[in-house]
Design a protein around this motif. Structure first.
Motif, PDB file in Angstrom:
ATOM      1  N   LEU A 110       0.836  -1.189   0.000  1.00  0.00           N
ATOM      2  CA  LEU A 110       0.000   0.000   0.000  1.00  0.00           C
ATOM      3  C   LEU A 110       0.877   1.246   0.000  1.00  0.00           C
ATOM      4  CD1 LEU A 110      -2.665  -1.045   2.665  1.00  0.00           C
ATOM      5  CD2 LEU A 110      -2.420  -1.777   0.299  1.00  0.00           C
ATOM      6  N   VAL A 111       0.458   2.248  -0.747  1.00  0.00           N
ATOM      7  CA  VAL A 111       1.215   3.491  -0.826  1.00  0.00           C
ATOM      8  C   VAL A 111       1.215   4.160   0.541  1.00  0.00           C
ATOM      9  CG1 VAL A 111       1.293   5.795  -1.855  1.00  0.00           C
ATOM     10  CG2 VAL A 111       0.722   3.803  -3.266  1.00  0.00           C
ATOM     11  N   ALA A 112       2.402   4.493   1.020  1.00  0.00           N
ATOM     12  CA  ALA A 112       2.533   5.095   2.349  1.00  0.00           C
ATOM     13  C   ALA A 112       1.716   6.379   2.444  1.00  0.00           C
ATOM     14  CB  ALA A 112       4.003   5.385   2.641  1.00  0.00           C
ATOM     15  N   SER A 113       0.971   6.519   3.533  1.00  0.00           N
ATOM     16  CA  SER A 113       0.119   7.688   3.787  1.00  0.00           C
ATOM     17  C   SER A 113      -1.022   7.819   2.796  1.00  0.00           C
ATOM     18  CB  SER A 113       0.946   8.987   3.783  1.00  0.00           C
ATOM     19  OG  SER A 113       1.964   8.936   4.756  1.00  0.00           O
ATOM     20  N   GLY A 114      -1.266   6.784   1.992  1.00  0.00           N
ATOM     21  CA  GLY A 114      -2.374   6.818   1.055  1.00  0.00           C
ATOM     22  C   GLY A 114      -3.704   6.584   1.747  1.00  0.00           C
ATOM     23  N   GLN A 115      -4.769   6.786   1.013  1.00  0.00           N
ATOM     24  CA  GLN A 115      -6.115   6.607   1.563  1.00  0.00           C
ATOM     25  C   GLN A 115      -6.349   5.177   2.031  1.00  0.00           C
ATOM     26  OE1 GLN A 115      -9.244   6.904  -1.363  1.00  0.00           O
ATOM     27  NE2 GLN A 115     -10.789   7.450   0.134  1.00  0.00           N
TER      28      GLN A 115
END
Length: 257
Positions: A163-168
């Motif tokens: 998962l993209v860090a700090s993503g939704q």
């Protein structure tokens, strides 16, 4: 007189399937129950008759929209390609409704959750393209299920995604990685303009996305979080976040007492 507190209404565009000699407009039971149980909303199936539907009227009654997965593929003419495998099913009636509905929902600030085919529909609606056969693309893995296996195996955890860090999505599930099922032959090739990737498989295939400038909740995932959603905390978190967004829209649009 006591009034019953209403639940947010979630529209579910139907697939068109031939059952016997007649076409039917249908939506999968697992999606309907995920909306009702996990999101705490009222699912409302919308027939795929886009020429006879007023999209503005639909959006006026909608507190959210769920784009489901399906056996059929998005017709490749919508992203400038010809059909790669004529034996695979298509659903032009669904395409006609959902591709129009995606952009309209974003503009109307209606929360949108999209799964598998729905995830691909968002990408196509924003001008992106698809691999019609991911397993034939050099460097990409085979993301299809074993059709001879039981449903529990087909929809069981298949591979890890980052998962993209700090993503939704990372914020919703509270993790940097998660295990997902994998039941798709198509996948994102070129990401649509204005879309942001939220997760990737180990081979680099986009597994989740959001609309960058959407003012309401908008999330698409390539896997199937509706499957036994009440038994999977991360899948459940996705539907709860969607349900919360639907309730927020409902409250904003309710007339004052």
């Amino acid at each position: 007189m006591m009034t019953t507190k209403r639940k947010p209404v979630v529209l579910i565009p139907a697939d068109v399937k031939q059952l016997g000699e007649h076409p039917f407009h249908v939506a999968g039971h697992k999606y309907i129950m995920a909306v009702a149980e996990a999101a705490g909303a009222l699912p409302l199936v919308v027939p795929a008759i886009s020429d006879l539907l007023d999209i503005d009227v639909l959006l006026a009654m909608a507190d959210g929209i769920l784009l489901t997965g399906a056996v059929s593929n998005v017709h490749p003419s919508h992203f400038g390609q010809t059909v790669h495998n004529p034996s695979l099913p298509l659903d032009p009636a669904r395409d006609a409704l959902t591709l129009k509905l995606v952009q309209a929902a974003i503009n109307a600030e209606v929360p949108l959750l999209a799964i598998c085919r729905g995830f691909q529909e968002i990408n196509v609606a924003f001008g992106g393209s698809l691999h019609q056969a991911v397993h034939e693309v050099s460097g990409l893995n085979d993301h299809r299920e074993a059709k001879e296996s039981t449903l529990d195996i087909q929809y069981g955890e298949s591979h890890l995604i980052d998962l993209v860090a700090s993503g939704q999505l990372a914020q919703i599930v509270g993790a940097k990685q998660m295990m997902v099922n994998s039941i798709h032959g198509q996948g994102i090739d070129k990401l649509g303009a204005g879309l942001v990737a939220e997760a990737f498989a180990s081979d680099g295939l986009v597994e989740a996305l959001r609309v960058e400038h959407a003012k309401a909740f908008t999330l698409g995932v390539q896997w199937h979080p509706e499957w036994k959603v009440m038994e999977n905390p991360q899948y459940l978190a996705i539907f709860k976040a969607f349900g919360d967004a639907c309730r927020l829209r409902m409250r904003r649009h309710e007339p004052p007492d």
